[in-house]
Design an enzyme around this catalytic site. Structure first.
Site, PDB file in Angstrom:
ATOM      1  N   HIS A 134       0.873  -1.178   0.000  1.00 31.57           N
ATOM      2  CA  HIS A 134       0.000   0.000   0.000  1.00 31.57           C
ATOM      3  C   HIS A 134       0.906   1.223   0.000  1.00 31.57           C
ATOM      4  O   HIS A 134       1.754   1.377   0.880  1.00 31.57           O
ATOM      5  CB  HIS A 134      -0.926   0.019   1.224  1.00 31.57           C
ATOM      6  CG  HIS A 134      -1.888   1.163   1.166  1.00 31.57           C
ATOM      7  ND1 HIS A 134      -3.164   1.043   0.648  1.00 31.57           N
ATOM      8  CD2 HIS A 134      -1.741   2.470   1.511  1.00 31.57           C
ATOM      9  CE1 HIS A 134      -3.772   2.220   0.695  1.00 31.57           C
ATOM     10  NE2 HIS A 134      -2.922   3.098   1.216  1.00 31.57           N
ATOM     11  N   CYS A 135       0.739   2.094  -0.998  1.00 34.47           N
ATOM     12  CA  CYS A 135       1.629   3.253  -1.134  1.00 34.47           C
ATOM     13  C   CYS A 135       0.886   4.533  -0.754  1.00 34.47           C
ATOM     14  O   CYS A 135      -0.069   4.919  -1.431  1.00 34.47           O
ATOM     15  CB  CYS A 135       2.131   3.352  -2.576  1.00 34.47           C
ATOM     16  SG  CYS A 135       3.168   4.799  -2.829  1.00 34.47           S
ATOM     17  N   PRO A 136       1.299   5.225   0.331  1.00 28.63           N
ATOM     18  CA  PRO A 136       0.619   6.469   0.692  1.00 28.63           C
ATOM     19  C   PRO A 136       0.808   7.563  -0.364  1.00 28.63           C
ATOM     20  O   PRO A 136      -0.031   8.448  -0.491  1.00 28.63           O
ATOM     21  CB  PRO A 136       1.287   6.866   2.020  1.00 28.63           C
ATOM     22  CG  PRO A 136       2.579   6.131   2.056  1.00 28.63           C
ATOM     23  CD  PRO A 136       2.391   4.885   1.252  1.00 28.63           C
ATOM     24  N   ASN A 139      -1.911   7.002  -2.468  1.00 28.11           N
ATOM     25  CA  ASN A 139      -3.117   6.779  -1.662  1.00 28.11           C
ATOM     26  C   ASN A 139      -3.913   5.584  -2.183  1.00 28.11           C
ATOM     27  O   ASN A 139      -5.131   5.632  -2.313  1.00 28.11           O
ATOM     28  CB  ASN A 139      -3.999   8.044  -1.641  1.00 28.11           C
ATOM     29  CG  ASN A 139      -5.123   7.931  -0.630  1.00 28.11           C
ATOM     30  OD1 ASN A 139      -4.971   7.271   0.399  1.00 28.11           O
ATOM     31  ND2 ASN A 139      -6.250   8.566  -0.914  1.00 28.11           N
ATOM     32  N   ASN A 140      -3.200   4.514  -2.507  1.00 26.17           N
ATOM     33  CA  ASN A 140      -3.863   3.326  -3.050  1.00 26.17           C
ATOM     34  C   ASN A 140      -2.902   2.146  -2.909  1.00 26.17           C
ATOM     35  O   ASN A 140      -1.702   2.336  -2.684  1.00 26.17           O
ATOM     36  CB  ASN A 140      -4.196   3.551  -4.531  1.00 26.17           C
ATOM     37  CG  ASN A 140      -5.254   2.593  -5.044  1.00 26.17           C
ATOM     38  OD1 ASN A 140      -5.781   1.761  -4.305  1.00 26.17           O
ATOM     39  ND2 ASN A 140      -5.566   2.706  -6.322  1.00 26.17           N
TER      40      ASN A 140
END
Ligand SMILES: [Zn+2]
Ligand SMILES: [Zn+2]
Length: 275
Positions: A134-136, A139-140
């Site tokens: 999950h990559c901030p 945001n997904n």
């Protein structure tokens, strides 16, 4: 193609900060760096090329952010966990172990079966097919359906950083094209150099990780879980095709480098439908 929006304040802040940094780089190039080229042809060429790279980076980012990364549909019928939990002595927060022969596993948070290589993301609150992480910054989740956009964002951002560094150095050598250099031009250029170096290191590190994962057919989640690499003899081009698209048309490689939807219709995990 389905679109998603994650209501995660940290992710939204990271996305806004990313767009601010891209806009800042464009502002410095348009306002101070490009005008230092006294030859109008070179000035126009650099303005067009730099903005083209930024548009490709921005488009890739937007598509990575809002595209469905490969959410596993939740079954309409909820599963009964009571026997499983009592029998195993585990609480409901632990990973479901009732695996099926066909490789599907049970997610007790979604209360549903998920295909092989799918994992649960606690921020997206869904199981994601071939979830990488999950990559901030987007945001997904990075998963089967949006990994292409994520990698293209890394590549085009890296290119923009290199381009901005070259333009800044040339502009400084040229004295910003005038005898009286504005202090604002120097301050903004120094910040742009810092931003470019930090982002270049960041995207290079993550980009190398992504390509290593593709060539070893391992996701970040599988690395963390210390799963053994897939034992098959797929070529590197075939493995890249599973991320960037498997079309065999003449424009295949052009489709790989543009943020267009990848043709993944023949992917193994796409063949699965919810049990
Ligand atoms: Zn789940
Ligand atoms: Zn996620």
């Amino acid at each position: 193609m389905r679109f998603v929006f994650r209501n995660d304040p940290c992710g939204i802040a990271c996305v806004v900060f990313t767009y601010f940094l891209l806009c800042y780089a464009d502002f410095v190039v348009v306002q101070y760096l490009a005008p230092s080229f006294t030859n109008s042809h070179w000035k126009s060429i650099h303005l067009v090329l730099f903005n083209l790279v930024l548009i490709l980076s921005l488009t890739s980012h937007i598509r990575a952010s809002i595209s469905d990364p490969g959410e596993v549909p939740i079954s309409g019928t909820k599963l009964d966990f009571s026997d499983l939990l009592v029998g195993s002595g585990h609480d409901s927060s632990e990973k479901g172990k009732e695996d099926r022969d066909d490789g599907w596993t049970l997610c007790n948070k979604c209360e549903s079966y998920r295909p092989p290589r799918a994992h649960h993301c606690r921020i997206c609150r869904r199981c994601i097919r071939r979830m990488d992480h999950h990559c901030p910054w987007i945001n997904n989740c990075v998963g089967e359906l949006n990994q292409k956009f994520f990698i293209l964002f890394l590549i085009y951002t890296g290119l923009a950083c290199v381009y901005a560094l070259i333009l800044t150095i040339v502009a400084m050598v040229k004295g910003f094209g005038s005898n009286r250099v504005q202090p604002a031009a120097i301050i903004c250029s120094v910040f742009l150099i810092m931003e470019s170096i930090i982002f270049l290191l960041f995207v290079s590190f993550i980009g190398c990780d992504q390509f290593q994962g593709i060539f070893e057919d391992m996701t970040q989640v599988e690395w963390i879980q210390k799963k053994s690499p897939m034992r098959h003899r797929k070529s590197r081009m075939a493995l890249l095709g599973e991320v960037f698209g498997r079309g065999h048309c003449r424009c295949r490689y052009l489709c790989w480098i543009l943020p267009t939807s990848p043709n993944l219709s023949r992917l193994s995990s796409n063949r699965f439908s919810q049990a």
